[in-house]
Design an enzyme around this catalytic site. Structure first.
Site, PDB file in Angstrom:
ATOM      1  N   PHE A 100      -6.095   7.843   1.340  1.00  0.00           N
ATOM      2  CA  PHE A 100      -6.395   6.612   0.599  1.00  0.00           C
ATOM      3  C   PHE A 100      -7.489   5.870   1.342  1.00  0.00           C
ATOM      4  O   PHE A 100      -7.907   6.268   2.437  1.00  0.00           O
ATOM      5  CB  PHE A 100      -5.130   5.757   0.433  1.00  0.00           C
ATOM      6  N   ASP A 108      -0.984  -3.412  10.124  1.00  0.00           N
ATOM      7  CA  ASP A 108      -2.308  -3.899   9.767  1.00  0.00           C
ATOM      8  C   ASP A 108      -3.339  -2.953  10.381  1.00  0.00           C
ATOM      9  O   ASP A 108      -3.278  -2.663  11.571  1.00  0.00           O
ATOM     10  CB  ASP A 108      -2.523  -5.333  10.255  1.00  0.00           C
ATOM     11  N   ASP A 161     -10.395   7.119   3.897  1.00  0.00           N
ATOM     12  CA  ASP A 161     -10.151   8.486   4.377  1.00  0.00           C
ATOM     13  C   ASP A 161     -11.260   9.486   4.031  1.00  0.00           C
ATOM     14  O   ASP A 161     -11.626  10.307   4.881  1.00  0.00           O
ATOM     15  CB  ASP A 161      -8.799   9.012   3.860  1.00  0.00           C
ATOM     16  N   ASN A 207       0.839  -1.192   0.000  1.00  0.00           N
ATOM     17  CA  ASN A 207       0.000   0.000   0.000  1.00  0.00           C
ATOM     18  C   ASN A 207       0.886   1.258   0.000  1.00  0.00           C
ATOM     19  O   ASN A 207       1.541   1.579   0.992  1.00  0.00           O
ATOM     20  CB  ASN A 207      -0.887  -0.056   1.248  1.00  0.00           C
ATOM     21  N   ARG A 229      -2.340   5.387  12.486  1.00  0.00           N
ATOM     22  CA  ARG A 229      -1.000   4.995  12.021  1.00  0.00           C
ATOM     23  C   ARG A 229       0.063   5.898  12.631  1.00  0.00           C
ATOM     24  O   ARG A 229       1.106   5.430  13.068  1.00  0.00           O
ATOM     25  CB  ARG A 229      -0.944   5.057  10.492  1.00  0.00           C
ATOM     26  N   GLU A 252      -2.117 -13.008   4.368  1.00  0.00           N
ATOM     27  CA  GLU A 252      -2.824 -12.498   5.548  1.00  0.00           C
ATOM     28  C   GLU A 252      -3.707 -13.592   6.112  1.00  0.00           C
ATOM     29  O   GLU A 252      -4.605 -14.084   5.433  1.00  0.00           O
ATOM     30  CB  GLU A 252      -3.651 -11.258   5.194  1.00  0.00           C
TER      31      GLU A 252
HETATM   32  P1  ITT Z   1      -0.807  -4.115   3.152  1.00  0.00           P
HETATM   33  O1  ITT Z   1      -1.507  -5.215   3.899  1.00  0.00           O
HETATM   34  O2  ITT Z   1      -0.028  -4.575   1.972  1.00  0.00           O
HETATM   35  O3  ITT Z   1       0.021  -3.236   4.036  1.00  0.00           O
HETATM   36  P2  ITT Z   1      -3.530  -3.175   2.727  1.00  0.00           P
HETATM   37  O4  ITT Z   1      -4.074  -1.985   1.987  1.00  0.00           O
HETATM   38  O5  ITT Z   1      -4.070  -4.516   2.437  1.00  0.00           O
HETATM   39  O6  ITT Z   1      -1.939  -3.130   2.547  1.00  0.00           O
HETATM   40  P3  ITT Z   1      -4.635  -3.322   5.435  1.00  0.00           P
HETATM   41  O7  ITT Z   1      -5.020  -4.730   5.283  1.00  0.00           O
HETATM   42  O8  ITT Z   1      -3.988  -2.915   6.723  1.00  0.00           O
HETATM   43  O9  ITT Z   1      -3.628  -2.867   4.282  1.00  0.00           O
HETATM   44  O10 ITT Z   1      -5.817  -2.311   5.175  1.00  0.00           O
HETATM   45  C1  ITT Z   1      -7.113  -2.634   5.514  1.00  0.00           C
HETATM   46  C2  ITT Z   1      -8.075  -1.704   4.858  1.00  0.00           C
HETATM   47  O11 ITT Z   1      -8.158  -0.494   5.615  1.00  0.00           O
HETATM   48  C3  ITT Z   1      -7.793  -1.294   3.429  1.00  0.00           C
HETATM   49  O12 ITT Z   1      -9.039  -1.258   2.755  1.00  0.00           O
HETATM   50  C4  ITT Z   1      -7.204   0.089   3.532  1.00  0.00           C
HETATM   51  O13 ITT Z   1      -7.511   0.882   2.415  1.00  0.00           O
HETATM   52  C5  ITT Z   1      -7.910   0.610   4.776  1.00  0.00           C
HETATM   53  N1  ITT Z   1      -7.042   1.525   5.522  1.00  0.00           N
HETATM   54  C6  ITT Z   1      -5.950   1.206   6.256  1.00  0.00           C
HETATM   55  N2  ITT Z   1      -5.393   2.304   6.770  1.00  0.00           N
HETATM   56  C7  ITT Z   1      -6.148   3.344   6.354  1.00  0.00           C
HETATM   57  C8  ITT Z   1      -6.073   4.732   6.533  1.00  0.00           C
HETATM   58  O14 ITT Z   1      -5.096   5.285   7.210  1.00  0.00           O
HETATM   59  N3  ITT Z   1      -7.008   5.481   5.956  1.00  0.00           N
HETATM   60  C9  ITT Z   1      -8.007   4.936   5.240  1.00  0.00           C
HETATM   61  N4  ITT Z   1      -8.147   3.652   5.004  1.00  0.00           N
HETATM   62  C10 ITT Z   1      -7.221   2.845   5.561  1.00  0.00           C
END
Ligand code: ITT
Length: 176
Positions: free
Chosen positions: A135, A61, A138, A8, A162, A32
């Protein structure tokens, strides 16, 4: 130099603006595990990535927990974003009386000594989408009158789940 295992780009951008050390994004797609616990998913991911890469790594995560749905989508946020999309998540929430939600993030760091985890939480409200930044969810997450998509990275990090998890991680790294 620290390795951040994530696919991401939004997360990587936030982390590199925040931590006091140079970061390298590693796109290893760790499997995962299915779990209702973000901690378990983060720990399993960090362990797997560390074994694969052979160097200290961290993963993050995160999930959106909506009060009216007893925390759903939580650990399933990514799947729900892909299948429903954030507009429909907002529309479903709008039908409920309670629009409160929280974002949680778990940073898990793995090295030869084991695994450390750091948590961050931020409270807010689900609102119709506003803003172009950030992203994921948000645009529909409002914190103190502004959505996370209406903040720049620095502003979001200062209050976000985060940012808080990374701050705790950064303090721990500095202490060592
Ligand atoms: P990685 O596991 O490769 O790091 P990912 O996008 O799959 O990337 P997550 O499983 O942690 O990461 O994300 C879970 C969901 O939450 C995913 O739909 C993200 O877009 C969303 N998300 C995570 N952090 C966010 C944030 O700071 N703002 C908005 N949405 C977020």
């Amino acid at each position: 130099m620290l390795r951040f295992v994530t696919s991401n780009a939004g997360k990587a951008r936030e982390a590199s603006e925040y931590l006091p050390v140079e970061l390298r994004q590693v796109e290893y797609d760790y499997p995962e595990i299915q779990s209702s616990s973000l901690e378990e998913i983060a720990i399993a991911g960090a362990q797997d990535a560390y074994e694969e890469i052979g160097e200290p790594v961290f993963v993050d995560d995160a999930g959106l927990f909506i009060d009216a749905f007893e925390g759903f989508p939580g650990p399933y946020s990514s799947y729900v974003e892909e299948k429903l999309g954030i507009e429909r998540v907002q529309q479903l929430t709008a039908r409920e009386e309670d629009h409160r939600a929280r974002f949680r993030a778990i940073v898990a760091y793995a090295n030869s000594e084991g695994i450390e985890t750091f948590e961050g939480v931020v409270r807010g409200r689900i609102v119709p989408p506003r803003g172009e930044g950030g992203f994921g969810y948000d645009p529909i997450f409002e914190h103190r009158e502004r959505t996370f998509a209406e903040m720049d990275t620095e502003e979001k990090n200062a209050v976000s789940h985060r940012g808080r998890a990374l701050a705790a991680f950064g303090d721990w790294l500095t202490e060592r």
